[in-house]
Scaffold this active site. Structure first.
Site, short mmCIF file in Angstrom:
data_model
loop_
_atom_site.label_atom_id
_atom_site.label_comp_id
_atom_site.label_asym_id
_atom_site.label_seq_id
_atom_site.Cartn_x
_atom_site.Cartn_y
_atom_site.Cartn_z
N ASN A 7 14.22 -9.68 57.22
CA ASN A 7 13.82 -9.48 55.76
C ASN A 7 12.30 -10.26 55.15
OD1 ASN A 7 14.41 -8.55 53.75
ND2 ASN A 7 16.09 -10.13 52.93
N ARG A 86 15.28 -4.68 57.02
CA ARG A 86 16.36 -4.26 55.70
C ARG A 86 15.25 -4.32 54.39
NH1 ARG A 86 18.48 -8.79 51.06
NH2 ARG A 86 19.17 -7.31 49.40
N HIS A 175 22.06 -4.06 46.74
CA HIS A 175 22.59 -4.81 47.12
C HIS A 175 24.17 -4.08 48.00
CE1 HIS A 175 22.26 -7.91 44.20
NE2 HIS A 175 21.27 -8.04 45.05
N ARG A 236 16.95 -11.91 34.79
CA ARG A 236 16.37 -10.09 34.22
C ARG A 236 17.52 -10.10 32.82
NH1 ARG A 236 17.65 -7.47 40.18
NH2 ARG A 236 16.63 -9.28 40.96
N GLU A 379 24.77 -10.40 55.56
CA GLU A 379 23.80 -8.97 55.34
C GLU A 379 22.62 -9.40 56.90
OE1 GLU A 379 22.33 -10.38 51.76
OE2 GLU A 379 21.48 -8.58 50.70
#
Ligand code: AMP
Length: 394
Positions: A7, A86, A175, A236, A379
């Protein structure tokens, strides 16, 4: 069969080496602060170490990882049969993980404009691993793939239709690897087949998103064209009236890059609290500092609104799942985002909720129609599994 999962972020490479299909984690670690004065290499496996050294680029980071694996876990690079990567954005082109070939690389390159902060690094990881592990099958797993089942009524923005056709402006969602992993795990826990479950999955980490899962497939999700839309996040803003952005452009003369910085880096929890984007720093100040309390309450309220709207969208919901660093560890967020929702058949068990930190567990009362779970995301395991399946079927 040994599968390596990679990743690549903007200045980091995370890795996990698995023995599949046993799902056994052999080693893991990461390279951080690539390109900075001092970079860090952390390795956990037969030996554990942390080294500080200069790592100039992703390629050098990948070489360090490959050498450490050779020294400690494997005799030959050929033992690694597959490398799973990923990839943040696959556009509309990929609805599942795929074996990487020239055509796939070309398609990822064509989509660089959609994820300029992420995809170039993912691509660097792919190209680096093709050199380092030339005999391994390389597989790409996309964060967007799970969301390609979202129907047009929820993925289109109400702009002139041309903007979707010409410029590909639509909700993509992110996601997806995590939402898919926890939705499948919830189905497993409830004794259902993967396409039998309706769930609302809340991935609350550095980035936060919530997904409505219908019959095991993504039906709607809170992140949109970019990972900025939806929930309040560490730095964010999440949802904001686009009119406010026009106002900033026109009346405060902020430049697009300044607005980008404002919305992505200076808003959310850190923007409201003025203290931190990290729940570990905020929680001790809850109900003590006014702005910290406001930031956390706003975070939970936004999540509650999304959960309510997805109950309306789905009709029937079997489970609500919390995952990600916040979802797995912060019982306060789970409690506040689900409080006073008995009318929807949601009854959280406060005592159970407080006990579940960083591990899997059910936190709903026995009388709750909708079951509530905490499921740590994995993940990398999901990517390893997809890579294993693609190799086994080829
Ligand atoms: P992730 O992106 O899933 O690794 O989540 C990172 C975020 O989760 C951090 O910024 C924290 O806000 C939160 N987090 C992680 N671990 C904890 C913890 N033990 N307690 C409270 N918050 C945590």
């Amino acid at each position: 069969m040994k599968i390596l999962v990679i990743n690549c972020g903007s200045s980091s490479v995370k890795f996990k080496l698995f023995e599949m299909p046993e799902e056994k984690l052999i080693s893991y670690g990461n390279v951080e602060k690539i390109g900075e004065e001092i970079s860090i290499f952390k390795y956990y496996g037969k030996v554990n170490f942390e080294k500080k050294l200069k790592i100039n680029n992703h390629q050098e980071g990948l070489e360090l990882i490959a050498n450490a694996l050779l020294e400690n876990e494997i005799k030959s690079i050929k033992e690694i049969k597959g490398v799973g990567h990923r990839v943040v954005h696959g556009g509309e082109g990929f609805n599942s993980s795929v074996r990487i070939n020239d055509e796939v690389i070309k398609k990822i390159e064509d989509h660089l404009f959609l994820a300029p902060l992420h995809n170039p690094h993912n691509l660097a990881g792919i190209k680096g691993c093709m050199k380092l592990f030339p005999e391994s099958i390389q597989v790409a797993s996309f964060d967007t793939a799970f969301h390609t089942t979202i129907p047009k009524i929820s993925f289109l923005y109400a702009l002139p239709y041309d903007f979707y056709q010409k410029y590909k402006i639509r909700r993509y969602g992110f996601h997806g690897i995590s939402h898919r992993y926890v939705a499948r795990r919830a189905a497993e826990i409830m004794g259902k087949e993967k396409y039998e479950i309706n769930a609302i999955t809340c991935h609350l980490g550095n980035g936060c998103s919530v997904t409505a899962v219908k019959n095991g497939k993504s039906y709607d999700t809170s992140m949109g064209f970019t990972p900025l839309e939806g929930l309040i996040m560490g730095t964010r803003s999440g949802d904001i009236d686009p009119g406010a952005i026009l106002y900033l452009l026109e009346n405060l003369n902020l430049k697009p890059n300044e607005i980008n910085e404002l919305l992505n880096k200076k808003s959310g929890l850190i923007g409201i609290s003025g203290i931190s984007n990290d729940f570990r720093n905020l929680l001790p100040l809850y109900n003590k500092d006014e702005k910290v309390t406001l930031a956390i309450d706003m975070f939970c309220y936004r999540l509650k609104k999304y959960i309510g709207s997805y109950i309306a969208a789905l009709g029937l919901v079997h489970a609500i799942v919390f995952t990600g660093g916040i979802g797995e560890n912060v019982s306060l967020v789970r409690e506040k985002s689900l409080e006073n929702m008995d009318v929807f058949g949601i009854e959280i068990d406060k005592a159970k909720n407080e006990k579940i930190v960083g591990k899997e567990g059910k936190i709903s009362k026995e009388t709750s129609k909708i079951k509530i779970f905490v499921i740590p995301t994995n993940e990398e395991l999901r990517i390893a599994f997809d890579t294993y399946q693609i190799i086994s079927n080829s």
